[in-house]
Design a protein around this motif. Structure first.
Motif, short mmCIF file in Angstrom:
data_model
loop_
_atom_site.label_atom_id
_atom_site.label_comp_id
_atom_site.label_asym_id
_atom_site.label_seq_id
_atom_site.Cartn_x
_atom_site.Cartn_y
_atom_site.Cartn_z
N TRP A 32 3.85 -2.81 7.43
CA TRP A 32 4.42 -2.21 6.24
C TRP A 32 4.36 -3.22 5.11
CZ3 TRP A 32 6.11 2.78 6.07
CH2 TRP A 32 6.36 3.41 7.27
N THR A 33 4.21 -2.73 3.90
CA THR A 33 4.35 -3.56 2.71
C THR A 33 5.36 -2.86 1.82
OG1 THR A 33 2.68 -2.48 1.35
CG2 THR A 33 1.89 -4.21 2.85
N VAL A 62 0.58 0.38 6.31
CA VAL A 62 -0.78 -0.16 6.35
C VAL A 62 -1.47 0.32 7.61
CG1 VAL A 62 -2.20 -2.24 6.32
CG2 VAL A 62 0.00 -2.21 5.11
N TYR A 84 -8.60 -1.65 5.71
CA TYR A 84 -7.15 -1.49 5.64
C TYR A 84 -6.84 -0.55 4.50
CZ TYR A 84 -6.88 -5.65 8.59
OH TYR A 84 -7.01 -6.55 9.61
N ILE A 128 -3.46 1.08 2.48
CA ILE A 128 -2.01 1.14 2.31
C ILE A 128 -1.69 2.52 1.77
CG2 ILE A 128 0.00 0.17 1.14
CD1 ILE A 128 -1.52 -2.50 1.02
N PRO A 139 -0.44 -7.63 7.22
CA PRO A 139 -0.11 -7.80 5.80
C PRO A 139 1.30 -8.36 5.62
CG PRO A 139 0.15 -5.52 6.42
CD PRO A 139 -0.40 -6.23 7.63
N GLY A 156 2.25 -7.52 0.45
CA GLY A 156 0.84 -7.11 0.48
C GLY A 156 -0.08 -8.09 -0.20
#
Length: 169
Positions: free
Chosen positions: A9-10, A15, A34, A36, A58, A62
């Motif tokens: 997660w960002t 992600v 990748y 997001i 990540p 991010g």
């Protein structure tokens, strides 16, 4: 919405990673994409890196991705450190060599601990596991007191690991 493996997660969202074969990058037979995705499922950012960075995780913001750098020697596979990659350029920002206890080497990155540290799983000579928090500024580690049987590392039923993105009405 195209799928992929959930890798983290960002602050922007979830992600997802998917690997594909490629002939566009010399020396790499695959690349890793990748994506997001925001909470609504929209693609916020796309990153394509060489396949050797397929295990990258990540950071919460991010702005960096972390992966282990392994070197193959005639006797063994040796971890040379943690590579931090700038996802916008695909270039290495820096490499951090973890100062783990004697006889241990980093085996996996478990997760980010804020923007400045990682939780890593280390392996000893007999493949016993331990967990450490790695300070990315200094390379120092401290024990992360988690006690689990090694059976926890066995593959789980893929259905139990499924993630759905969408809205509930």
């Amino acid at each position: 919405m195209p799928g992929g493996a959930v890798v983290g997660w960002t602050t922007e969202g979830l992600v997802l990673a998917s690997e594909k074969t490629t002939t566009t990058r010399p020396g790499h037979v695959s690349s890793i994409s990748y994506v997001i995705r925001s909470p609504t499922g929209e693609a916020v950012q796309r990153i394509e890196l060489p396949g050797n960075l397929s295990g990258a995780l990540p950071s919460p913001s991010g702005r960096l991705m972390a992966t282990l750098a392994d070197e193959v020697t005639p006797q063994n596979v040796v971890n040379a450190g943690v590579v931090l990659v700038d996802p916008t350029t695909g270039r290495t920002a820096r490499t951090v060599v973890p100062r783990l206890p004697t006889g241990r080497q980093a085996a996996a990155i478990v997760r980010w601990e804020g923007e400045d540290a990682l939780v890593v799983r280390s392996a000893g000579r007999w493949r016993d596991t331990a967990y450490h928090v790695l300070d990315l500024a200094t390379g120092t580690t401290r024990p992360f007191d988690v006690r689990m049987a090694d059976v926890v590392n066995l593959p789980l039923d893929p259905v139990a690991l499924a993630v759905l993105i969408g809205r509930v009405r």
